[in-house]
Design an enzyme around this catalytic site. Structure first.
Site, short mmCIF file in Angstrom:
data_model
loop_
_atom_site.label_atom_id
_atom_site.label_comp_id
_atom_site.label_asym_id
_atom_site.label_seq_id
_atom_site.Cartn_x
_atom_site.Cartn_y
_atom_site.Cartn_z
N ASP A 11 0.87 -1.18 0.00
CA ASP A 11 0.00 0.00 0.00
C ASP A 11 0.90 1.23 0.00
OD1 ASP A 11 -2.12 1.70 0.10
OD2 ASP A 11 -2.95 0.96 1.98
N GLU A 106 -2.30 0.01 -4.62
CA GLU A 106 -2.46 -1.11 -3.68
C GLU A 106 -2.55 -2.41 -4.46
OE1 GLU A 106 -5.58 -2.32 -0.08
OE2 GLU A 106 -5.98 -0.59 -1.38
#
Length: 454
Positions: A11, A106
């Site tokens: 992320d 992500e």
């Protein structure tokens, strides 16, 4: 569940805002908020400096401005973010053939499938090398979670933020999850969390102790059973490499409700052009054209028209969207418009004009509204150049810079580049012929020096 932490979740940290800070030296270490700047806009991403003031994603922009009045507020540059995302995804692809992107910033990676990790030590080494490569390639940081399941890898990456790595050893799942809030589990949002709280369940261990039957009684068979398994630490979902797009769409929310029918039609045509741009960019064509209209009273209508074959022709999409608009009552005003294409394919029907003429009748989500022939619309006049805050420009004399703000016929530009120090600020007429919109500069390896211009 795996016996080794070979599922990685990446992320990127405050991605949009961090990219803007990297591109703009004068904003580094300062609060930055990226999102829609109109009165109905929402925050897309806030830098960590802005988060200290309580600003967060999905917050109304007006509320963010009250909390952080001195932050820099910028319009998103999605093409810029997408180019960085492509660099990151390429690095992930070197680790494994099984990469599951969730968004621009992500993704999950199956390290075992790539043969780069089979135990905790090799998984940690792969994660640290990935973080190093991302920083060297993009100038940005990402947080990495490693675990034996997707659920726990995502929890681990959240624990690692910002700019860290957390590895959850298989076998420690229940001990780790037990004292945490139920909200940490996927699928437990505010409403479900409140429902569980009223039933006396606030932690993950409360869910495990309640038992599957009780959770099924409270939440239904599918959700209750799934939540019980997650509370036990079980998650056997595989990393899926291909997540085929089902549709491509764009939409705009307007600061002031639109009432003029010609203006509404022009906005629909503009959205259709943008939608086709995205459609072609993804390498697809599509058969079904969809129009979305949110009216002044927040009621939302959708209309669709299915063509005989897939298309990526802007004329076909624009005309279909226009026909759909004619079947919608916009009396009272329109606050949002959207155009989408679904039924995607990787080829295009040859006879584009025949498609439009032989389109199937529009489908309706409300009875009693029929489609009529579109009215003639005057050609749209060339729009004035708009200088959106944060967007890149280049001046014939001063070089590369970005827009700090504009209004009353003036535009203010700060001249600096990713590799320079904070730059000088200058103001120009909005129609200055020496000032032009420009493409973003690379964050790593770009030149510097424009900020030194006196």
């Amino acid at each position: 569940m795996r016996a080794a932490p070979t599922i990685l979740h990446l992320d990127m940290d405050a991605f949009f805002a961090a990219a803007e800070q990297a591109a703009k030296p004068s904003l580094r270490g300062k609060p930055v908020v990226v999102g829609g700047l109109g009165p109905r806009g929402v925050v897309a991403t806030a830098s960590y400096e802005a988060r200290r003031f309580g600003v967060h994603s999905a917050m109304p922009m007006a509320q963010a401005r009250r909390r952080a009045p001195n932050a820099a507020y910028l319009v998103p540059r999605f093409a810029f973010y997408r180019s960085i995302s492509e660099q990151v995804m390429e690095l992930l692809g070197r680790l494994s053939p099984l990469v599951e992107p969730l968004s621009l910033d992500e993704a999950f990676v199956d390290l075992e499938a790539g043969g780069v990790a089979d135990d905790s030590a090799s998984a940690r080494r792969a994660g640290e090398l990935l973080r190093r490569d991302i920083l060297a390639t993009t100038g940005l940081t990402g947080s990495v979670g490693l675990a034996g399941s997707k659920m726990l890898a995502k929890i681990a990456s959240e624990e690692a933020k910002p700019d860290g790595l957390v590895l959850i050893e298989p076998g420690t799942e229940r001990e780790l999850l037990g004292p945490r809030s139920v909200r940490i589990l996927p699928g437990v949002g505010p409403a479900t969390g409140e429902h569980l709280r009223r039933a006396g369940m606030t932690t993950v261990s409360d869910l495990a102790e309640a038992g599957e039957d009780e959770l099924v009684r409270l939440l239904g068979r599918a959700h209750g059973a799934s939540l019980y398994r997650m509370a036990q630490g079980y998650d056997d979902r595989p990393v899926v490499a291909e997540r085929d797009a089902k549709s491509v769409s764009v939409e705009d929310t307007f600061d002031v409700d639109l009432h003029d029918r010609v203006r509404i039609r022009m906005e629909v045509e503009r959205l259709a052009e943008r939608c086709v741009g995205r459609l072609r960019g993804s390498g697809h064509s599509g058969r079904t054209i969809v129009l979305k209209v949110r009216r002044y009273d927040f009621s939302t209508l959708t209309r669709s028209e299915t063509l005989r074959g897939p298309t990526d022709d802007p004329v076909v999409v624009r005309e279909a969207a226009g026909r759909l608009l004619e079947g919608v009552d916009t009396t009272g005003g329109v606050r949002l418009l959207g155009v989408g294409v679904s039924g995607l394919a990787d080829y295009t029907q040859e006879d584009l004009f025949a498609q439009a003429e032989a389109a199937e009748p529009p489908s309706e989500d409300e009875p009693g509204e029929a489609s009529v022939a579109p009215e003639a619309v005057e050609p749209e006049a060339p729009a004035e150049r708009r200088w959106a805050p944060g967007h890149d420009v280049r001046h014939a004399v001063y070089g590369a810079g970005w827009v700090q703000g504009s209004g009353v016929g003036r535009v203010t530009v700060r001249f600096e580049e990713p590799g320079s120090g904070p730059g000088r600020v200058r103001t120009f007429p909005v129609d200055d012929p020496d000032l032009e919109p420009a493409d973003p500069l690379p964050l790593v390896g770009g030149g510097a020096g424009t900020a030194a211009v006196a």
